[in-house]
Design an enzyme around this catalytic site. Sequence first.
Site, PDB file in Angstrom:
ATOM      1  N   ASP A   1       1.035  -1.323   0.152  1.00 41.11           N
ATOM      2  CA  ASP A   1      -0.007  -0.059   0.054  1.00 41.11           C
ATOM      3  C   ASP A   1       0.902   1.465   0.000  1.00 41.11           C
ATOM      4  OD1 ASP A   1      -2.378   1.777   0.160  1.00 41.11           O
ATOM      5  OD2 ASP A   1      -3.241   0.344   1.426  1.00 41.11           O
ATOM      6  N   TYR A  40     -13.736   5.640 -13.461  1.00 42.03           N
ATOM      7  CA  TYR A  40     -14.068   4.599 -12.734  1.00 42.03           C
ATOM      8  C   TYR A  40     -14.561   3.253 -13.225  1.00 42.03           C
ATOM      9  CZ  TYR A  40     -15.233   1.731  -8.434  1.00 42.03           C
ATOM     10  OH  TYR A  40     -15.102   0.694  -7.404  1.00 42.03           O
ATOM     11  N   LYS A  66     -13.064  -0.424 -14.241  1.00 42.46           N
ATOM     12  CA  LYS A  66     -13.527  -1.657 -13.519  1.00 42.46           C
ATOM     13  C   LYS A  66     -13.943  -2.728 -14.899  1.00 42.46           C
ATOM     14  CE  LYS A  66     -12.557  -1.067  -9.275  1.00 42.46           C
ATOM     15  NZ  LYS A  66     -11.387  -1.723  -8.676  1.00 42.46           N
TER      16      LYS A  66
END
Length: 271
Positions: free
Chosen positions: A43, A164, A168
């Site tokens: 991360d 977005y 996806k």
Amino acid sequence: MTTTPSNGTSPARTYIITGAGSGIGAATADLLRGRGETVIGVDLKGAEVEADLSTSEGRAAAAAKAVELANGRVDAVIACAGISAPIPLTVKVNYFGVTEFLEHLAPTLAKSESPRAVVVSSMASLQPNSSELVDALLAGDEAAAVAVGTALAEKGPEAGYLNYPSSKRALSRWVRRESITPRWAGAGIPLNAVAPGTVISPMTTQLLATEEGRQMVDSHVPMPLNYHSEAVVISRLLAWLTSEENTHTTGQTIYTDGGADASLRGDNIWD
């Protein structure tokens, strides 16, 4: 990290999890560590590997460091890192930050006796998107994808949001396309995606805090079964898909969404 076998006899599996600092990634890391597995988190901060997956250099460095910490043995990769901002950074993280990272790890994964890989897509993969952006992503052209994403963002938040669902949609299509190739199926690696509905997480807390926000979310993602989910609900499926038990499920985007997909697309999606 923990290396205690989960059942006292079988050796612990080694997992690399991106986005391990919060949300679904953190819940998955906690779940697997609780089962005695070895987890290496990736991360921006607060993980074993701190890296920026929005850049090609960051992806390569993160993969190399994770393999080093794993002592060269990786049994599964779970790619949870993602953002939903209406800007081109979203496609850099959500698509290339997943696909390029996985491609770096594929050779190491292939050495495992039971290698597995899964990514987090979204119910948004079924929402309106930019076909131009999806095509650029699937072509692997990051510069072109960023250019399209930037043009969308410059038109305002509504158009910018297309970054977005486009990221996806492309990710789920990449999984389906790549899952049957020599790199993945040929190496015995099931490759899948999980598409959550509305998950209670730091990404959605502010939006779900008001009645207006909840109504907006629910109009786009209706969830008749058990309503909004906790992150661990998604983690349990991610854990099974990357377990030794999953030998033949591959190329799938599994909508873990409380019935949102069935509500929106109906009972016949094959016509």
